[in-house]
Design an enzyme around this catalytic site. Structure first.
Site, PDB file in Angstrom:
ATOM      1  N   ILE A  30       0.871  -1.174   0.000  1.00  0.00           N
ATOM      2  CA  ILE A  30       0.000   0.000   0.000  1.00  0.00           C
ATOM      3  C   ILE A  30       0.904   1.219   0.000  1.00  0.00           C
ATOM      4  O   ILE A  30       1.803   1.329   0.839  1.00  0.00           O
ATOM      5  CB  ILE A  30      -0.911  -0.024   1.240  1.00  0.00           C
ATOM      6  N   ASN A  63       0.957   4.312   0.906  1.00  0.00           N
ATOM      7  CA  ASN A  63       1.213   5.232   2.007  1.00  0.00           C
ATOM      8  C   ASN A  63       1.858   4.572   3.223  1.00  0.00           C
ATOM      9  O   ASN A  63       2.084   5.221   4.233  1.00  0.00           O
ATOM     10  CB  ASN A  63      -0.076   5.965   2.405  1.00  0.00           C
ATOM     11  N   CYS A  64       2.226   3.314   3.116  1.00  0.00           N
ATOM     12  CA  CYS A  64       2.908   2.588   4.192  1.00  0.00           C
ATOM     13  C   CYS A  64       4.376   3.031   4.255  1.00  0.00           C
ATOM     14  O   CYS A  64       5.059   3.079   3.233  1.00  0.00           O
ATOM     15  CB  CYS A  64       2.811   1.086   3.916  1.00  0.00           C
ATOM     16  N   ASP A  65       4.847   3.358   5.448  1.00  0.00           N
ATOM     17  CA  ASP A  65       6.231   3.824   5.612  1.00  0.00           C
ATOM     18  C   ASP A  65       7.249   2.772   5.168  1.00  0.00           C
ATOM     19  O   ASP A  65       8.271   3.109   4.567  1.00  0.00           O
ATOM     20  CB  ASP A  65       6.500   4.218   7.061  1.00  0.00           C
ATOM     21  N   LYS A 122       7.461   2.740   1.461  1.00  0.00           N
ATOM     22  CA  LYS A 122       8.228   3.902   0.995  1.00  0.00           C
ATOM     23  C   LYS A 122       9.727   3.633   1.100  1.00  0.00           C
ATOM     24  O   LYS A 122      10.493   3.962   0.184  1.00  0.00           O
ATOM     25  CB  LYS A 122       7.845   5.148   1.792  1.00  0.00           C
TER      26      LYS A 122
END
Length: 116
Positions: A7, A9-11, A14
């Site tokens: 996903i 927006n998962c750190d 990223k």
């Protein structure tokens, strides 16, 4: 072909994407919320990584499940839950040269791509 599942927006996603980009690794990112996920994909994750490893028991989505649901969790009950709630899948799942890898650590990725 290398595919990173997760996903956006998962750190951790990223960080994994940044590592792959910095290492100039060609990959495709599959965002569960954009491209979706189905039972066959989850079943393949279970077959390659074991269902207990794929379920993210630390996330808020899992913690929000009823105690009965958590207690009765099995491969059969987890599969439809993960299709409905892909945020409950541990991230990222990386598929490289037919091998499935779960999670992200720079050292782990360095070993995976050392032969690339």
């Amino acid at each position: 072909m290398t595919v990173l599942y997760g996903i956006k927006n998962c750190d951790t996603i990223k960080k994994a994407k940044a590592w792959l980009d910095n290492a100039k690794i060609d990959y495709t990112f599959h965002d569960y919320r954009v491209e979706g996920i189905d039972a066959d994909m989850v079943a393949e994750f279970f077959a390659q990584l074991d269902w207990q490893n794929v379920v993210n028991k630390r996330g808020t989505t899992f913690r929000a499940l009823s105690d009965d649901t958590k207690a009765s969790l099995s491969a059969e009950t987890a599969l439809p839950l993960l299709v409905e709630q892909p945020a409950m899948i541990k991230r990222p799942i990386l598929v490289h040269q037919g091998q499935y890898h779960l999670g992200f650590k720079p050292d782990q990725y360095a070993k995976i791509f050392a032969s690339a």
